[in-house]
Design a protein around this motif. Structure first.
Motif, PDB file in Angstrom:
ATOM      1  N   ASP A  71      72.771  34.078  71.224  1.00 32.40           N
ATOM      2  CA  ASP A  71      72.198  34.085  72.578  1.00 32.40           C
ATOM      3  C   ASP A  71      73.259  33.893  73.655  1.00 32.40           C
ATOM      4  OD1 ASP A  71      71.545  31.011  73.898  1.00 32.40           O
ATOM      5  OD2 ASP A  71      72.252  31.119  71.851  1.00 32.40           O
ATOM      6  N   LYS A  72      74.314  33.134  73.367  1.00 32.50           N
ATOM      7  CA  LYS A  72      75.344  32.925  74.387  1.00 32.50           C
ATOM      8  C   LYS A  72      76.087  34.225  74.678  1.00 32.50           C
ATOM      9  CE  LYS A  72      76.034  27.982  73.596  1.00 32.50           C
ATOM     10  NZ  LYS A  72      77.022  26.898  73.430  1.00 32.50           N
ATOM     11  N   TRP A  73      76.323  35.015  73.645  1.00 36.27           N
ATOM     12  CA  TRP A  73      76.970  36.315  73.855  1.00 36.27           C
ATOM     13  C   TRP A  73      76.063  37.220  74.684  1.00 36.27           C
ATOM     14  CZ3 TRP A  73      75.642  41.319  72.331  1.00 36.27           C
ATOM     15  CH2 TRP A  73      76.637  42.291  72.533  1.00 36.27           C
ATOM     16  N   MET A 105      78.620  26.122  79.836  1.00 35.23           N
ATOM     17  CA  MET A 105      78.304  26.940  78.672  1.00 35.23           C
ATOM     18  C   MET A 105      78.287  26.150  77.365  1.00 35.23           C
ATOM     19  SD  MET A 105      77.231  29.882  78.191  1.00 35.23           S
ATOM     20  CE  MET A 105      77.115  31.330  77.165  1.00 35.23           C
ATOM     21  N   ASN A 106      78.677  24.871  77.392  1.00 34.75           N
ATOM     22  CA  ASN A 106      78.612  24.100  76.152  1.00 34.75           C
ATOM     23  C   ASN A 106      77.218  23.524  75.920  1.00 34.75           C
ATOM     24  OD1 ASN A 106      78.943  22.469  78.363  1.00 34.75           O
ATOM     25  ND2 ASN A 106      80.615  21.263  77.534  1.00 34.75           N
ATOM     26  N   VAL A 163      76.843  38.945  78.439  1.00 33.20           N
ATOM     27  CA  VAL A 163      76.707  40.379  78.723  1.00 33.20           C
ATOM     28  C   VAL A 163      75.795  40.588  79.928  1.00 33.20           C
ATOM     29  CG1 VAL A 163      75.798  42.566  77.849  1.00 33.20           C
ATOM     30  CG2 VAL A 163      77.181  41.103  76.357  1.00 33.20           C
ATOM     31  N   ALA A 164      74.663  39.889  79.947  1.00 36.89           N
ATOM     32  CA  ALA A 164      73.714  40.037  81.058  1.00 36.89           C
ATOM     33  C   ALA A 164      74.355  39.648  82.382  1.00 36.89           C
ATOM     34  CB  ALA A 164      72.471  39.187  80.793  1.00 36.89           C
ATOM     35  N   LEU A 165      75.086  38.550  82.392  1.00 39.09           N
ATOM     36  CA  LEU A 165      75.708  38.079  83.627  1.00 39.09           C
ATOM     37  C   LEU A 165      76.787  39.043  84.115  1.00 39.09           C
ATOM     38  CD1 LEU A 165      75.916  34.315  82.671  1.00 39.09           C
ATOM     39  CD2 LEU A 165      74.576  35.245  84.555  1.00 39.09           C
TER      40      LEU A 165
END
Length: 390
Positions: free
Chosen positions: A135-137, A126-127, A141-143
């Motif tokens: 977009d990372k948030w 995730m880095n 949520v999607a995952l």
């Protein structure tokens, strides 16, 4: 009805694209009905899919957006509506999304169309750099809302658990490759002559796009240490595209370190197996890594590996058995490991043979594809059972 609709970014040169070009044709050969929808453009890895009879389409973009700061977000939102229409009009049995933007778009589309089941794949730690603010948030949520989430290394699965994905929804599927045939000595010599590599040189090859986190600068600094210690019978070959400005920075660094005459920048190549068959050592010094196809390709070619101890590298490389693992961003220790392996031909042969045996046993394409099949069928059975409940 289509069995699986895959959502991917592009089919250009990259690790995920390479993975899809291997896995999907094998699934099609086993009788699966597949289709690919792209957020971006086609590319060279589209050819193996088309040759296997797999349809490739693009998810249309909305018109140009007038607000630059929101363009990334609004573009994905528009694509999600297009995909939702596709899911309603011709629903597949499963939607499988690869990479962050695709997971965001696929998650939005599935909720809009009230579609399921949905599988998603994360293939990097995730880095990674942010695509746009937030977009990372959105990816997290999607995952968390997906029915099944694939990770390609133990490190990626650990991150997913830490981000709130339920453990029972996680599946580990390492990359898989077809074992390359061992080269003849004549083939090896022919390639070295064609590329200008001397017989007495130890050729180190690094296959990775020229991106800062791939650690090319660390390799150059490490080899400068090797050179300073009087070891000069080596050549570094860098294979991969990337930002031209970063390539210029690396060229300038090689010149500054007085090793430019031993470093070759080949750019993107389509004959990587041929190059690996003539090389002596594979190098991958990423600062973070999901699971690199390059490592498996090195090992398949019987090359010992020098890699950083991060992410999926830890799953693939056994330190002192199939190669050497070194700390991330530590050119001094990297240089020491490279120097030792350059000096020890017997060690290179022993580690290379062990690496090839490990790929054959643990990272075959057949095993990888079978794991996907088993996961898909189990998800369908679970989904059908849930839908049949009153």
């Amino acid at each position: 009805m289509m069995d699986v609709l895959y959502v991917a970014g592009t089919l250009g040169v990259g690790g995920t694209e390479r993975h899809l070009s291997l896995v999907l044709p094998e699934l099609a050969r086993r009788g699966w009905r597949l289709e690919v929808a792209l957020l971006g453009g086609d590319g060279p890895f589209g050819d193996p899919l088309r040759n296997a009879g797999i349809s490739i389409g693009q998810i249309e973009s909305p018109p140009d957006l007038p607000i630059p700061k929101l363009r990334g977000f609004l573009n994905l939102r528009g694509k999600s509506r297009t995909l939702a229409d596709r899911l309603r009009a011709a629903p597949p049995r499963l939607l499988h999304c690869f990479l962050p933007s695709c997971c965001i778009v696929g998650g939005w589309a599935a909720r809009t169309a009230r579609f399921g089941p949905v599988a998603m794949s994360r293939r990097s730690q995730m880095n990674r750099p942010a695509l746009f603010f937030g977009d990372k948030w959105l990816e997290r949520v999607a995952l968390r809302q997906a029915d099944l989430v694939f990770g390609n290394s133990c490190a990626v699965l650990a991150e997913l658990k830490g981000e709130g994905v339920m453990p029972e929804r996680l599946r580990l599927v390492h990359n898989g490759i077809e074992l390359a045939p061992l080269p003849t000595e004549a083939d090896r010599r022919s390639t070295r002559v064609a590329e200008g590599w001397r017989d007495d040189e130890v050729v180190l090859v690094a296959v990775a796009n020229l991106i800062p986190y791939k650690g090319h600068a660390d390799i150059l600094h490490g080899l400068a240490e090797v050179e300073a210690n009087g070891l000069s019978n080596w050549r570094l070959v860098l294979v991969g595209g990337g930002a031209p400005q970063h390539a210029s920075i690396l060229r300038a660094l090689a010149k500054e370190l007085n090793i430019a005459n031993r470093v070759a920048f080949l750019g993107p190549r389509t004959d990587i197996p041929r190059l690996l068959a003539a090389a002596d050592v594979g190098v991958l010094c990423s600062h973070h890594e999901g699971f690199s196809n390059a490592l498996l390709e090195y090992m398949s070619a019987s090359l010992p590996v020098v890699a950083t101890a991060t992410g999926g590298n830890l799953d693939a490389v056994e330190d002192s058995k199939t190669g050497r693992l070194v700390p991330v961003a530590d050119p001094r220790l990297l240089g020491r490991a490279l120097g030792q392996i350059i000096m020890d031909a017997a060690c290179r042969v022993r580690m290379g043979a062990a690496g090839r045996a490990k790929v054959e046993k643990e990272f075959s394409l057949d095993a990888c594809v079978t794991k996907y099949e088993e996961a898909y069928r189990a998800l369908w059975a679970e989904h059908d059972q849930a839908m049949s409940r009153p």
